[in-house]
Design a protein around this motif. Sequence first.
Motif, PDB file in Angstrom:
ATOM      1  N   VAL A 142      15.207  17.477  23.146  1.00 34.47           N
ATOM      2  CA  VAL A 142      16.148  18.420  22.538  1.00 34.47           C
ATOM      3  C   VAL A 142      17.125  17.642  21.649  1.00 34.47           C
ATOM      4  N   PRO A 143      17.266  18.009  20.369  1.00 34.99           N
ATOM      5  CA  PRO A 143      18.226  17.310  19.510  1.00 34.99           C
ATOM      6  C   PRO A 143      19.652  17.729  19.853  1.00 34.99           C
ATOM      7  N   ASP A 144      20.550  16.741  19.938  1.00 35.48           N
ATOM      8  CA  ASP A 144      21.950  17.104  20.156  1.00 35.48           C
ATOM      9  C   ASP A 144      22.610  17.430  18.818  1.00 35.48           C
ATOM     10  N   ALA A 145      23.664  18.230  18.866  1.00 34.57           N
ATOM     11  CA  ALA A 145      24.272  18.733  17.637  1.00 34.57           C
ATOM     12  C   ALA A 145      24.952  17.638  16.823  1.00 34.57           C
ATOM     13  N   LEU A 146      25.536  16.633  17.493  1.00 32.60           N
ATOM     14  CA  LEU A 146      26.187  15.558  16.755  1.00 32.60           C
ATOM     15  C   LEU A 146      25.196  14.763  15.924  1.00 32.60           C
ATOM     16  N   MET A 147      24.062  14.419  16.523  1.00 31.50           N
ATOM     17  CA  MET A 147      23.037  13.691  15.783  1.00 31.50           C
ATOM     18  C   MET A 147      22.524  14.538  14.622  1.00 31.50           C
ATOM     19  N   THR A 148      22.330  15.810  14.876  1.00 34.45           N
ATOM     20  CA  THR A 148      21.814  16.701  13.837  1.00 34.45           C
ATOM     21  C   THR A 148      22.805  16.848  12.692  1.00 34.45           C
ATOM     22  N   LEU A 149      24.077  17.048  13.034  1.00 33.91           N
ATOM     23  CA  LEU A 149      25.100  17.142  11.999  1.00 33.91           C
ATOM     24  C   LEU A 149      25.207  15.844  11.210  1.00 33.91           C
ATOM     25  N   SER A 150      25.068  14.719  11.887  1.00 33.09           N
ATOM     26  CA  SER A 150      25.140  13.420  11.206  1.00 33.09           C
ATOM     27  C   SER A 150      24.031  13.291  10.168  1.00 33.09           C
ATOM     28  N   ARG A 151      22.863  13.780  10.495  1.00 34.03           N
ATOM     29  CA  ARG A 151      21.748  13.713   9.538  1.00 34.03           C
ATOM     30  C   ARG A 151      22.013  14.613   8.332  1.00 34.03           C
ATOM     31  N   VAL A 152      22.615  15.775   8.566  1.00 32.87           N
ATOM     32  CA  VAL A 152      22.962  16.658   7.448  1.00 32.87           C
ATOM     33  C   VAL A 152      23.981  15.972   6.547  1.00 32.87           C
ATOM     34  N   ILE A 153      25.012  15.415   7.156  1.00 33.65           N
ATOM     35  CA  ILE A 153      26.067  14.743   6.382  1.00 33.65           C
ATOM     36  C   ILE A 153      25.491  13.583   5.569  1.00 33.65           C
ATOM     37  N   ALA A 154      24.545  12.859   6.150  1.00 37.11           N
ATOM     38  CA  ALA A 154      23.973  11.692   5.474  1.00 37.11           C
ATOM     39  C   ALA A 154      23.218  12.064   4.203  1.00 37.11           C
ATOM     40  N   THR A 155      22.781  13.321   4.075  1.00 41.74           N
ATOM     41  CA  THR A 155      22.056  13.729   2.863  1.00 41.74           C
ATOM     42  C   THR A 155      22.980  14.013   1.689  1.00 41.74           C
ATOM     43  N   LEU A 156      24.289  14.044   1.923  1.00 45.64           N
ATOM     44  CA  LEU A 156      25.222  14.463   0.889  1.00 45.64           C
ATOM     45  C   LEU A 156      25.501  13.372  -0.140  1.00 45.64           C
ATOM     46  N   HIS A 157      25.114  12.131   0.155  1.00 42.22           N
ATOM     47  CA  HIS A 157      25.271  11.022  -0.796  1.00 42.22           C
ATOM     48  C   HIS A 157      23.952  10.274  -0.913  1.00 42.22           C
ATOM     49  N   ASP A 158      23.713   9.687  -2.095  1.00 42.84           N
ATOM     50  CA  ASP A 158      22.554   8.799  -2.218  1.00 42.84           C
ATOM     51  C   ASP A 158      22.938   7.411  -1.720  1.00 42.84           C
ATOM     52  N   ASP A 159      21.995   6.474  -1.817  1.00 40.97           N
ATOM     53  CA  ASP A 159      22.242   5.145  -1.261  1.00 40.97           C
ATOM     54  C   ASP A 159      23.381   4.406  -1.968  1.00 40.97           C
ATOM     55  N   ALA A 160      23.652   4.770  -3.218  1.00 38.88           N
ATOM     56  CA  ALA A 160      24.748   4.120  -3.955  1.00 38.88           C
ATOM     57  C   ALA A 160      26.097   4.769  -3.673  1.00 38.88           C
ATOM     58  N   GLY A 161      26.078   5.916  -2.999  1.00 35.94           N
ATOM     59  CA  GLY A 161      27.322   6.608  -2.701  1.00 35.94           C
ATOM     60  C   GLY A 161      27.670   7.724  -3.665  1.00 35.94           C
ATOM     61  N   ASN A 162      26.761   8.042  -4.599  1.00 36.74           N
ATOM     62  CA  ASN A 162      26.971   9.192  -5.468  1.00 36.74           C
ATOM     63  C   ASN A 162      26.720  10.486  -4.701  1.00 36.74           C
ATOM     64  N   VAL A 163      27.442  11.533  -5.038  1.00 35.52           N
ATOM     65  CA  VAL A 163      27.205  12.839  -4.436  1.00 35.52           C
ATOM     66  C   VAL A 163      25.813  13.305  -4.824  1.00 35.52           C
ATOM     67  N   ALA A 164      25.017  13.678  -3.824  1.00 36.46           N
ATOM     68  CA  ALA A 164      23.596  13.975  -4.034  1.00 36.46           C
ATOM     69  C   ALA A 164      23.300  15.465  -4.080  1.00 36.46           C
ATOM     70  N   ILE A 165      24.301  16.277  -4.361  1.00 36.83           N
ATOM     71  CA  ILE A 165      24.104  17.730  -4.458  1.00 36.83           C
ATOM     72  C   ILE A 165      23.690  18.064  -5.881  1.00 36.83           C
ATOM     73  N   ALA A 166      22.500  18.647  -6.032  1.00 36.20           N
ATOM     74  CA  ALA A 166      21.990  18.968  -7.361  1.00 36.20           C
ATOM     75  C   ALA A 166      22.822  20.074  -8.008  1.00 36.20           C
ATOM     76  N   GLY A 167      23.010  19.950  -9.326  1.00 38.32           N
ATOM     77  CA  GLY A 167      23.626  21.019 -10.091  1.00 38.32           C
ATOM     78  C   GLY A 167      25.126  20.945 -10.255  1.00 38.32           C
ATOM     79  N   LEU A 168      25.759  19.886  -9.745  1.00 36.04           N
ATOM     80  CA  LEU A 168      27.194  19.720  -9.955  1.00 36.04           C
ATOM     81  C   LEU A 168      27.443  19.048 -11.304  1.00 36.04           C
TER      82      LEU A 168
END
Length: 445
Positions: free
Chosen positions: A220-246
Amino acid sequence: MSDDFAAKVQSVLPGVRRDLEDLVRIESVSADPERLTEVEKSAEKTAELFAAEGVDVEIVRAYDGAPPAVIGEKKGPEGAPTVLLYAHHDVQPENDHADWDSAPWEPTERDGRLYGRGAADDKAGIMAHVGALRVFGDDLPVTVRLFIEGEEEVGSDTLVELLGKYQERLEADVIVIADSGNWDIGVPALTTSLRGLVRVDVEVRTLTHAVHSGMWGGLVPDALMTLSRVIATLHDDAGNVAIAGLHSGPAADVDYPEERLRAESGGAPGIEWIGSGSTVERLWTKPALSITGLDAPKVAGASNTLVPAAKARISLRIAPGDTTENALARLVAHLEANVPWGATLTHTVVDTGEATQIDATGPAYDAARAAFTEAWDGTAPVDMGVGGSIPFIAEFLEAFPRASVLVTGVEDPDTRAHGANEGLHLAEFERVVLAEALLLRNLAR
């Protein structure tokens, strides 16, 4: 002529400082319900100061019980331009007094700075306006109108209503918003762009209730680990915001030396900067995203259980040229597309504020640049962006589309507005008062 103005500023400055110190002693924290009477006192003191300079003032509200604003007018010669002066008299909470080197509500001078909550943001903005009026006395060369807000630090919720309700009394050819800062000590600035803001609380849920981590971990995935993975997608490896269309855009060609950047940002030794592009592009004209809060069990006392739900506050700064509607839609789409393992993701919008881009061309801006150059002994002002958000500026631009909006201020890179040891650089403040007096003179011409 400038020598006469400088001498006049020096003559009025001691009184201006005394009145500023009196304002700072008023604990006008608009976010604290227990100090609303202090906000009222601050409005009354502000009105008193302007009334003493011949301004016909009134304390107004959007509705009964709303925060108090001060509006007013002092007429100049027939046919002279009308200038609206803006500042705000409410301040941020002082938070832990132990973090201050001197009492936050007792203005204290150290090494050429005046320390205290609101000493800069924005009671010095109020006193810059008062000081400029004192320079002219009864010979004011323009008609001055006044709007001193009492709820800027809590989001200016009734500002649009106030601007609509009192629009005829606030109409102006030029609006001077004294709530920003200068590029450096000895280098003035006009703020010509500010990022907007979208704040969202995001919750991820993976369980209906907490369960034993040993019995169910690995399946069973815990919510903290799951939220951490979501948060990690918000930047690329260089630290740029990775949300398309901004939206992103270019910034002014301004040098921001590494030594100064590290000193002013408080970056820890060895920390690397994130993102790509020039320093000022990353700070002013590209989106930025931060996680400013987490709701999750504390480490102290944490039990061996899988956390069923976790929440994060996402603060997204959007670049000038973007809109909060677009940014919110893009952020939510990104989050929903990147939540793993079938977890449930919900979001709640905390607040939004539009970005601002000012076309700083035309006679009013020429008058301002000439005034600033004169006040700073030949140093021309920088056209500066600001990475933070002042959403009400966009509301002024919408309410008064024909006015030239000048965003000025008293702050410098070490002002520490909103933090402990907020301080006003007194020599720079003298130049700010001089610059505003020269601006009113130039606008009259």
